[in-house]
Design a protein around this motif. Structure first.
Motif, PDB file in Angstrom:
ATOM      1  N   TYR A  70       0.687  -1.698   0.482  1.00 50.23           N
ATOM      2  CA  TYR A  70       0.365   0.246   0.342  1.00 50.23           C
ATOM      3  C   TYR A  70       0.446   1.230  -0.264  1.00 50.23           C
ATOM      4  O   TYR A  70       0.171   2.494   0.159  1.00 50.23           O
ATOM      5  CB  TYR A  70      -0.946  -0.237   1.674  1.00 50.23           C
ATOM      6  N   SER A  71       1.882   1.576  -0.065  1.00 47.30           N
ATOM      7  CA  SER A  71       3.157   2.218  -0.441  1.00 47.30           C
ATOM      8  C   SER A  71       2.689   2.657  -1.846  1.00 47.30           C
ATOM      9  O   SER A  71       1.995   2.137  -2.891  1.00 47.30           O
ATOM     10  CB  SER A  71       4.129   1.829  -0.007  1.00 47.30           C
ATOM     11  N   TYR A  72       3.585   3.685  -1.912  1.00 46.01           N
ATOM     12  CA  TYR A  72       3.364   4.669  -3.327  1.00 46.01           C
ATOM     13  C   TYR A  72       3.910   3.870  -4.904  1.00 46.01           C
ATOM     14  O   TYR A  72       5.310   3.372  -4.333  1.00 46.01           O
ATOM     15  CB  TYR A  72       3.695   6.399  -3.909  1.00 46.01           C
ATOM     16  N   PRO A  73       3.065   3.044  -5.530  1.00 49.53           N
ATOM     17  CA  PRO A  73       3.854   1.655  -6.621  1.00 49.53           C
ATOM     18  C   PRO A  73       5.137   2.729  -7.566  1.00 49.53           C
ATOM     19  O   PRO A  73       5.726   2.128  -7.710  1.00 49.53           O
ATOM     20  CB  PRO A  73       2.826   1.691  -7.435  1.00 49.53           C
ATOM     21  N   GLY A  74       5.161   3.836  -7.871  1.00 48.60           N
ATOM     22  CA  GLY A  74       6.087   4.222  -8.686  1.00 48.60           C
ATOM     23  C   GLY A  74       4.970   4.198  -9.551  1.00 48.60           C
ATOM     24  O   GLY A  74       5.004   3.691 -10.146  1.00 48.60           O
ATOM     25  N   LYS A 281       0.464  -1.941  -7.049  1.00 43.98           N
ATOM     26  CA  LYS A 281       1.602  -2.556  -6.675  1.00 43.98           C
ATOM     27  C   LYS A 281       0.877  -4.197  -7.079  1.00 43.98           C
ATOM     28  O   LYS A 281       1.396  -5.187  -7.887  1.00 43.98           O
ATOM     29  CB  LYS A 281       2.557  -2.803  -6.311  1.00 43.98           C
ATOM     30  N   PRO A 282      -0.618  -4.583  -6.362  1.00 47.65           N
ATOM     31  CA  PRO A 282      -1.049  -6.149  -6.382  1.00 47.65           C
ATOM     32  C   PRO A 282      -1.398  -6.173  -8.288  1.00 47.65           C
ATOM     33  O   PRO A 282      -2.307  -7.403  -8.653  1.00 47.65           O
ATOM     34  CB  PRO A 282      -1.958  -5.520  -5.486  1.00 47.65           C
ATOM     35  N   ILE A 283      -2.251  -5.042  -8.581  1.00 48.53           N
ATOM     36  CA  ILE A 283      -2.642  -5.480  -9.885  1.00 48.53           C
ATOM     37  C   ILE A 283      -1.838  -5.439 -11.079  1.00 48.53           C
ATOM     38  O   ILE A 283      -1.401  -6.524 -11.736  1.00 48.53           O
ATOM     39  CB  ILE A 283      -3.655  -4.250 -10.402  1.00 48.53           C
ATOM     40  N   GLN A 284      -0.622  -4.741 -10.712  1.00 48.81           N
ATOM     41  CA  GLN A 284       0.386  -5.014 -11.629  1.00 48.81           C
ATOM     42  C   GLN A 284       0.776  -6.752 -11.242  1.00 48.81           C
ATOM     43  O   GLN A 284       1.578  -7.789 -11.857  1.00 48.81           O
ATOM     44  CB  GLN A 284       1.623  -4.641 -11.427  1.00 48.81           C
ATOM     45  N   SER A 285       1.176  -6.934 -10.120  1.00 48.47           N
ATOM     46  CA  SER A 285       1.374  -8.432 -10.023  1.00 48.47           C
ATOM     47  C   SER A 285       0.425  -9.697 -10.348  1.00 48.47           C
ATOM     48  O   SER A 285       0.847 -10.606 -11.177  1.00 48.47           O
ATOM     49  CB  SER A 285       1.084  -8.574  -8.379  1.00 48.47           C
ATOM     50  N   ALA A 286      -1.213  -8.860 -11.253  1.00 46.24           N
ATOM     51  CA  ALA A 286      -2.167 -10.061 -11.021  1.00 46.24           C
ATOM     52  C   ALA A 286      -1.931  -9.900 -13.321  1.00 46.24           C
ATOM     53  O   ALA A 286      -2.010 -10.694 -13.858  1.00 46.24           O
ATOM     54  CB  ALA A 286      -3.329  -9.368 -11.064  1.00 46.24           C
ATOM     55  N   ALA A 287      -1.447  -8.827 -13.489  1.00 46.88           N
ATOM     56  CA  ALA A 287      -1.027  -8.764 -14.516  1.00 46.88           C
ATOM     57  C   ALA A 287       0.510  -9.695 -14.992  1.00 46.88           C
ATOM     58  O   ALA A 287       0.328 -10.083 -15.871  1.00 46.88           O
ATOM     59  CB  ALA A 287      -0.708  -7.168 -15.204  1.00 46.88           C
TER      60      ALA A 287
END
Length: 407
Positions: A70-74, A281-287
């Protein structure tokens, strides 16, 4: 003491050029149809009607439970996401890209399409865009103060642009040319030879090619869409946008990527560093899970193509039985349908808008008039394959009843 200054409008003029009014108009027609007791079959908006695979959903569910996510993903995207996207480009297209300098995470491809002109152009510049084309193509130019030069996509050329008919002075002035194969609203097929010719012309005039490839995994009848980065020397003058929305049913997740020319990628990265904090970030992990699945199991990677190819066949056949011959697209989730002859061969031919409105009010079937995508779209409607096959058959039955009134 009264303020005598005339009241200002708190609405920017540029909003009038964003091209979204027709979608609001069709929504109003749907309300009219519902109030008249019609059961609406919505074949208008191209939003997937199914969710992503169980693996994608399980990955997302697991990742959102981790406190550190839950930090800023960048803005650039996580190193893991960019590396996996680069691996996908190598696997799928045989194209090598640097995940650090030639790859950028996006909140869906529309994020990139909306902001790229602001990152690489100055107000008053020219960009070449297709007509018909996805509305954000010209909308983004209006926001950036960039002047569009519309290249027509016509049936007699297989809906491919005639690059040689773009005037030399336009090539000399243009900052970029934006194309979309296979596209929205038209699923035209561009091969490697076409892209190589485009790259050669772009190099000669120092024009950036922006290729929107949102439907990369939705080719039919054995057709596999081609990346422009497969063309020799393309990275010198081209970038490409990819999306997880349609290929993996992740439209609500808002994730995609831009890859290609490092200067253009870097310009958009710099721009986005000032306006957002990146994709959750969790969405990036799902991708990442979506790409890994597609690379490990070709059947999983072709799931979207199989689904929409079957729906295409069902609807085109049913419409033919109903008296409307519609061109079979080679890809995507849309039919680009020329109005039936009975509506065109009149002293006063029907407009696309009149046809779409009357069809919806009489039958409850919603489609999008072609002029929503540009003046070259007049005489066509876009039909989205976003319903199950039995619903598509019912839509065709209703359309057949509507057509019979004008036979």
């Amino acid at each position: 003491m009264t303020n005598s200054r005339m009241r200002r409008s708190w609405r920017a003029d540029k909003l009038s050029h964003l091209g979204s009014s027709i979608f609001a108009e069709v929504a109003e027609w749907k309300q009219e149809a519902l109030q008249a007791g019609k059961q609406v079959i919505d074949l208008g908006i191209g939003s997937p009607d199914r969710g992503p695979s169980l693996t994608i959903r399980e990955t997302l569910s697991s990742e959102v439970m981790k406190e550190e996510q839950y930090s800023y993903p960048g803005t650039s995207g996580t190193p893991e996401f960019r590396s996996q996207c680069a691996a996908w480009m190598a696997y799928r297209y045989g194209v090598k890209v640097n995940p650090d300098s030639e790859m950028l995470a996006l909140m869906g491809s529309q994020d990139g399409l909306s902001h790229l002109a602001q990152a690489i152009c100055n107000p008053g510049d020219i960009a070449i865009v297709p007509d018909p084309g996805y509305p954000i193509y010209t909308g983004a130019l209006a926001i950036a103060g960039v002047t569009p030069w519309h290249v027509p996509l016509r049936e007699e050329r297989g809906f491919l642009p005639d690059l040689d008919r773009i005037p030399e002075e336009v090539w000399e002035q243009a900052v970029f040319i934006l194309l979309n194969f296979p596209g929205n609203p038209i699923a035209a097929e561009a091969d490697l030879a076409f892209f190589e010719s485009l790259v050669e012309k772009a190099k000669r005039h120092h024009v950036l090619i922006v290729h929107d490839m949102a439907y990369s995994e939705m080719g039919f009848d054995g057709y596999r869409p081609v990346s422009i980065l497969q063309a020799k020397g393309a990275k010198e003058v081209a970038v490409e946008l990819h999306s997880f929305s349609k290929s993996f049913n992740m439209a609500g997740c808002r994730v995609g990527f831009l890859t290609g020319n490092p200067e253009a990628v870097g310009s958009l990265r710099e721009f986005k560093n000032n306006i957002d904090f990146g994709v959750f970030k969790p969405i990036q992990s799902a991708a990442i899970a979506a790409l890994k699945d597609a690379m490990a199991d070709p059947e999983a990677g072709n799931a979207a193509a199989s689904l929409y190819e079957s729906r295409r066949d069902v609807l085109v056949e049913a419409l033919a039985e109903a008296g409307w011959e519609v061109r079979k697209p080679c890809a995507t989730m849309f039919l680009w349908a020329k109005l039936p002859p009975a509506f065109l061969q009149r002293n006063q031919p029907w407009s696309s808008r009149a046809f779409a409105r009357e069809l919806l009010l009489k039958t409850g079937v919603a489609v999008i008039p072609g002029d929503a995508f540009g003046s070259e779209g007049e005489g066509f409607v876009r039909i989205a394959l976003v319903q199950e096959e039995h619903v598509l058959r019912e839509a065709a039955r209703r359309i057949g009843s509507f057509l019979s009134e004008f036979a």
